[in-house]
Design a protein around this motif. Sequence first.
Motif, PDB file in Angstrom:
ATOM      1  N   ARG A 294      38.975  34.107  32.786  1.00 49.98           N
ATOM      2  CA  ARG A 294      37.603  33.618  32.965  1.00 49.98           C
ATOM      3  C   ARG A 294      37.432  32.921  34.305  1.00 49.98           C
ATOM      4  NH1 ARG A 294      32.511  34.498  31.042  1.00 49.98           N
ATOM      5  NH2 ARG A 294      33.522  34.926  29.054  1.00 49.98           N
ATOM      6  N   GLY A 295      38.387  32.046  34.655  1.00 50.85           N
ATOM      7  CA  GLY A 295      38.298  31.338  35.926  1.00 50.85           C
ATOM      8  C   GLY A 295      38.297  32.279  37.107  1.00 50.85           C
TER       9      GLY A 295
ATOM     10  N   VAL B 101      34.816  34.324  37.222  1.00 53.09           N
ATOM     11  CA  VAL B 101      33.713  33.495  37.709  1.00 53.09           C
ATOM     12  C   VAL B 101      33.858  33.243  39.207  1.00 53.09           C
ATOM     13  CG1 VAL B 101      32.581  31.240  37.527  1.00 53.09           C
ATOM     14  CG2 VAL B 101      33.317  32.426  35.465  1.00 53.09           C
ATOM     15  N   ALA B 102      35.091  32.988  39.664  1.00 51.71           N
ATOM     16  CA  ALA B 102      35.317  32.749  41.099  1.00 51.71           C
ATOM     17  C   ALA B 102      34.938  33.970  41.930  1.00 51.71           C
ATOM     18  CB  ALA B 102      36.778  32.368  41.338  1.00 51.71           C
TER      19      ALA B 102
ATOM     20  N   SER C  21      29.370  30.059  32.048  1.00 53.26           N
ATOM     21  CA  SER C  21      29.797  30.650  33.321  1.00 53.26           C
ATOM     22  C   SER C  21      28.962  30.110  34.470  1.00 53.26           C
ATOM     23  CB  SER C  21      29.676  32.176  33.267  1.00 53.26           C
ATOM     24  OG  SER C  21      30.539  32.718  32.298  1.00 53.26           O
TER      25      SER C  21
ATOM     26  N   GLY D 156      30.316  28.104  37.612  1.00 56.98           N
ATOM     27  CA  GLY D 156      30.183  28.760  38.910  1.00 56.98           C
ATOM     28  C   GLY D 156      29.394  27.965  39.924  1.00 56.98           C
TER      29      GLY D 156
ATOM     30  N   SER E 101      34.953  22.394  41.457  1.00 56.98           N
ATOM     31  CA  SER E 101      35.229  22.400  40.015  1.00 56.98           C
ATOM     32  C   SER E 101      36.644  21.926  39.696  1.00 56.98           C
ATOM     33  CB  SER E 101      35.012  23.801  39.426  1.00 56.98           C
ATOM     34  OG  SER E 101      35.979  24.721  39.902  1.00 56.98           O
TER      35      SER E 101
ATOM     36  N   PRO F  38      39.924  27.052  33.212  1.00 55.47           N
ATOM     37  CA  PRO F  38      39.124  27.925  34.078  1.00 55.47           C
ATOM     38  C   PRO F  38      38.545  27.181  35.277  1.00 55.47           C
ATOM     39  CG  PRO F  38      38.484  28.213  31.787  1.00 55.47           C
ATOM     40  CD  PRO F  38      39.389  27.038  31.834  1.00 55.47           C
TER      41      PRO F  38
ATOM     42  N   HIS G 157      39.267  28.343  38.965  1.00 56.59           N
ATOM     43  CA  HIS G 157      38.067  28.685  39.739  1.00 56.59           C
ATOM     44  C   HIS G 157      38.009  27.886  41.037  1.00 56.59           C
ATOM     45  CE1 HIS G 157      33.740  27.842  40.652  1.00 56.59           C
ATOM     46  NE2 HIS G 157      33.605  29.134  40.458  1.00 56.59           N
TER      47      HIS G 157
END
Length: 299
Positions: A166-167, A170-171, A249, A253, A259, A278, A282
């Motif tokens: 997930r991280g 999103v990045a 997200s 983001g 973050s 995450p 991220h």
Amino acid sequence: MYSGLLIILLPLIIGYLIPLKSKSLIMAINRLLSWMVYVILFFMGISLAFLDNLSTNLVLIFKYASVLFLCIFLLNLLALAFLERRLPWKTTHHQETLPSRLHMALESLKLCGVVILGFLLGLTQWHFLTYASLGSEYALIFLLALVGIQLRNSGMTLRQIVLNRRGMIVAIVVAVSALAGGAIASLLLSLPLKTGLAMASGYGWYSLSGIVLTDSFGPVIGSAAFFNDLARELCAIMLIPTLVRSSRSSALGLCGATSMDFTLPVLQRSGGLDMVPPAIVHGFLLSLIAPVLMAFFSS
């Protein structure tokens, strides 16, 4: 001017190669990094005061920062909302009581105060202040080395980064959509494409983007990048508690590179402990690619 790719990347790489085992030394590095940010932003404010046609350039800074922020912020929101729809991020976390968002916003605005103080001092036009630009170049090299050390000793392993899907996703979405926003802003502002992409490559890391781009493109572009990235953090602080209920997200983001540090406590309290891995991945990835992309587009 130290605008070459090698000059920016070399201290970052050297710093990254330095492992530290002492927690007290790591904490000292982090404190020194914070102080160096204030020093260099102070130099940036002084350099801004030495611009020709000062009043015209201040209007330009506001115009560039406003258009850039709107383009990047809106494209990030659209891309992250699409990601949330395609890959929903579900959780059972109940939101905790948050600290004052106004207090956190004021902490960020301290950086603006440092730039303004430097600017006011620069208005005296004392001759020795003309060396502020040179001083900021050497300070930038030192700061990048400290950033490299901080990234190396952040506790993140390659395995942890790769496993946190997930991280990473999103990045990637934030990175690509921000560059698209920078490209659109460059068209609207009649700036070279590489300048728009360089300004968009800060990903909210205002303490670095303003410094690097001032060194490469001058105080107008550097100041616009700084205020654009600072505005991103301020908006993230205000919007995270609301966004996290409908689009986790998007909440992550919009924080960009912050973050993994400044906005991490807000993400944790708003979204729960499952937001932390995450968020760190991220922020780590964006912090890693931001100086590389800025250097590439500035070279």
